[in-house]
Design a protein around this motif. Structure first.
Motif, short mmCIF file in Angstrom:
data_model
loop_
_atom_site.label_atom_id
_atom_site.label_comp_id
_atom_site.label_asym_id
_atom_site.label_seq_id
_atom_site.Cartn_x
_atom_site.Cartn_y
_atom_site.Cartn_z
N THR A 208 11.83 7.39 -4.85
CA THR A 208 11.27 7.07 -4.15
C THR A 208 9.13 6.55 -4.32
O THR A 208 8.21 5.43 -4.66
CB THR A 208 10.20 7.82 -2.89
OG1 THR A 208 11.88 7.39 -2.41
CG2 THR A 208 9.15 6.75 -1.60
N THR A 209 9.13 8.08 -5.46
CA THR A 209 7.63 8.24 -6.23
C THR A 209 7.32 7.59 -7.55
O THR A 209 7.05 6.41 -7.57
CB THR A 209 7.44 9.41 -6.83
OG1 THR A 209 7.81 11.05 -6.05
CG2 THR A 209 6.26 9.73 -7.67
N GLU A 210 8.80 7.09 -8.05
CA GLU A 210 8.86 5.97 -8.95
C GLU A 210 8.73 4.78 -8.62
O GLU A 210 8.03 4.15 -9.54
CB GLU A 210 10.19 6.50 -10.05
CG GLU A 210 10.34 5.12 -10.83
CD GLU A 210 11.85 6.09 -11.58
OE1 GLU A 210 12.43 4.63 -12.74
OE2 GLU A 210 12.57 5.96 -10.78
N VAL A 211 9.02 3.98 -7.75
CA VAL A 211 9.06 2.48 -7.28
C VAL A 211 7.46 2.57 -6.99
O VAL A 211 6.92 0.88 -7.29
CB VAL A 211 10.27 2.98 -5.64
CG1 VAL A 211 9.75 1.14 -5.48
CG2 VAL A 211 11.31 2.25 -5.94
N ALA A 212 7.48 3.82 -5.77
CA ALA A 212 5.57 3.14 -5.20
C ALA A 212 4.79 3.43 -6.45
O ALA A 212 3.81 2.76 -6.35
CB ALA A 212 5.49 4.60 -4.99
N ALA A 213 5.23 3.93 -7.55
CA ALA A 213 4.19 4.89 -8.83
C ALA A 213 4.33 2.58 -8.83
O ALA A 213 3.54 2.39 -10.09
CB ALA A 213 4.45 5.31 -9.91
N ALA A 214 5.25 1.86 -9.56
CA ALA A 214 4.85 1.02 -9.99
C ALA A 214 4.07 -0.46 -9.94
O ALA A 214 4.13 -0.87 -10.23
CB ALA A 214 7.29 0.81 -9.92
N TYR A 215 4.17 -0.11 -8.14
CA TYR A 215 3.30 -0.76 -7.33
C TYR A 215 2.09 -0.74 -7.58
O TYR A 215 0.76 -0.84 -6.14
CB TYR A 215 3.94 -1.57 -6.29
CG TYR A 215 5.58 -2.62 -6.73
CD1 TYR A 215 5.07 -3.52 -7.03
CD2 TYR A 215 6.44 -1.62 -5.96
CE1 TYR A 215 6.45 -4.67 -7.20
CE2 TYR A 215 7.55 -2.54 -7.00
CZ TYR A 215 7.82 -3.81 -7.09
OH TYR A 215 8.74 -4.56 -7.44
N GLY A 216 2.03 0.43 -7.52
CA GLY A 216 0.42 0.90 -8.02
C GLY A 216 0.14 1.90 -5.98
O GLY A 216 -0.37 1.72 -5.81
N ALA B 145 0.77 -1.33 -0.08
CA ALA B 145 0.18 0.06 -0.19
C ALA B 145 0.62 1.07 -0.20
O ALA B 145 0.35 2.46 -0.47
CB ALA B 145 -0.83 -0.14 1.63
N ALA B 146 2.07 0.92 0.65
CA ALA B 146 3.05 2.53 0.95
C ALA B 146 4.27 2.01 0.68
O ALA B 146 4.40 1.20 1.38
CB ALA B 146 2.63 3.43 2.05
N VAL B 147 5.13 3.03 0.13
CA VAL B 147 6.83 2.71 0.19
C VAL B 147 7.19 4.27 0.75
O VAL B 147 6.75 5.43 0.55
CB VAL B 147 7.04 3.20 -1.46
CG1 VAL B 147 8.71 2.68 -0.85
CG2 VAL B 147 6.35 1.27 -1.46
N ALA B 148 8.38 4.25 1.46
CA ALA B 148 8.26 5.49 1.75
C ALA B 148 9.93 5.60 2.01
O ALA B 148 10.83 4.73 1.87
CB ALA B 148 8.45 5.26 3.42
N GLY B 149 10.56 7.01 1.22
CA GLY B 149 12.18 6.62 1.14
C GLY B 149 12.69 8.32 2.34
O GLY B 149 11.58 8.62 2.23
N ARG B 150 13.74 8.33 1.38
CA ARG B 150 14.77 9.32 2.26
C ARG B 150 13.85 11.29 1.72
O ARG B 150 13.89 10.68 0.26
CB ARG B 150 15.40 9.51 2.15
CG ARG B 150 16.60 8.29 3.02
CD ARG B 150 17.96 8.41 3.25
NE ARG B 150 18.66 8.23 2.03
CZ ARG B 150 19.63 8.36 1.35
NH1 ARG B 150 20.35 8.73 2.30
NH2 ARG B 150 19.99 7.92 0.20
N PRO B 151 13.98 11.83 2.05
CA PRO B 151 13.04 13.53 1.77
C PRO B 151 14.02 13.81 0.63
O PRO B 151 13.21 14.05 -0.83
CB PRO B 151 13.39 14.31 2.59
CG PRO B 151 12.91 13.85 3.58
CD PRO B 151 13.96 12.48 3.77
#
Length: 334
Positions: free
Chosen positions: A41-49, A29-35
């Motif tokens: 982080t946005t790219e990785v999260a988007a790949a998994y919806g 449901a969510a992925v978190a990365g450093r600022p």
């Protein structure tokens, strides 16, 4: 169960995130990365919806998240596990769960208080070849286990900024790959050793150990002979030597897409067994999910994690004392 992942490294996005996002009882449901890694982080999260959080704390504050996978540097595992528990999340945390027994105890106490499940991610335990080896050992086919031999090594270049070479982040070959062999030896013997002898070395210019040889004395003629390294390889091998034969696991720490091969040697002859590949990352995610849902103990209990870190502390103590034997306290005696 809705999962969040703290850390968006290439290895985690390639191995662990697909295991969570595979559907059925789990959802990524969510992925978190450093600022400073917001774009990644946005790219990785988007790949998994999944939703992207650019702060680890923001993911923990997300009420939709029920469980988290902590894939941060070793030095960050305890702090973020405690914060996740305080936020009411179940936790699957990368090995090593902690860098000291005292910190492992803190995690155990916090998990008990929060009534949440915490498990250390020794994914190799869930590969079918490891379970087949354990079944063969339990069958008595090779007699009583006397020696575990294991080697886990790979050649790593001097990559600038690699956290595995950073002492302040819990780097070093022992924490990175040596912990697998130590954990495996105790898994098959079913207990901690009585004493540890270890020699660790550093490649020129390194600030952490990059190779090591470890002898675990389990008493009564039982021992483990282990080596690990970031200076040579590839090596991923384990042998269980019994009184009447042996079981060799050719690729003991196989990848999720690699078949397993076991060689059973006894007085009656030799045979090989093939074990089809299985995604052990997926299997460990499902195991944590099932345990958390049912309120039952995790398949890798925190008592095992305490035992492993206790022995690893003894490894470092022995190496610091020129390989002298360091006794290991019995479980529960501190």
């Amino acid at each position: 169960m809705r999962w969040g992942v703290l850390g968006a490294s290439a290895a985690i996005s390639r191995r662990v995130m697909p295991a969570i996002a595979a559907g059925g009882p789990t959802t990524l449901a969510a992925v978190a990365g450093r600022p400073q890694s917001a774009a990644r982080t946005t790219e990785v999260a988007a790949a998994y919806g999944a939703r992207a959080h650019h702060d680890y704390g923001a993911l923990l504050a997300d009420p939709a998240i029920e469980a988290v996978y902590i894939a941060l540097p070793n030095s960050e595992h305890v702090g973020w596990t405690l914060r996740a528990l305080d936020a009411g999340k179940h936790v699957l945390v990368e090995k090593p769960m902690a860098l000291s027994e005292a910190d492992a105890v803190r995690v155990q106490e916090a998990a008990d208080a929060a009534r949440r499940t915490v498990m250390e991610a020794f994914m190799y335990r869930f590969h079918p070849q490891q379970r087949r080896a354990a079944d063969l050992l339990a069958s008595g086919e090779i007699g009583d286990l006397r020696v575990v031999r294991a080697s886990f090594a790979f050649l790593m270049g001097a990559a600038p900024g690699d956290i595995r070479l950073a002492p302040g982040l819990g780097g070093g070959a022992t924490w990175d790959v040596g912990c697998y062999a130590v954990d495996a030896a105790m898994l098959h013997f079913g207990r901690a050793p009585r004493a540890v002898r270890a020699v660790l070395s550093r490649r020129p210019g390194a600030d952490v150990d990059t190779s090591g040889t470890v002898l675990l004395d389990f008493g009564e003629g039982r021992s483990a002979v282990l080596d690990h390294s970031m200076d040579y390889g590839p090596r991923s091998w384990m042998e269980l030597q019994g009184t009447h034969g042996s079981i060799t696991i050719r690729n003991a720490w196989a990848g999720a897409d690699e078949d397993g091969t076991l060689t059973v040697l006894g007085y009656a002859g030799t045979r090989e067994e093939s074990v089809p590949a299985a995604d052990h990352y997926r299997l460990q995610v499902l195991a944590l999910t099932d345990a958390a849902r049912a309120g039952t103990p995790a398949p890798i209990p925190l008592s095992d994690s305490l035992r492993t870190v206790r022995v690893l502390e003894a490894v470092f103590a022995s190496a610091a004392d020129d390989g002298a034997a360091v006794p290991v306290a019995e479980e529960g005696t501190g």
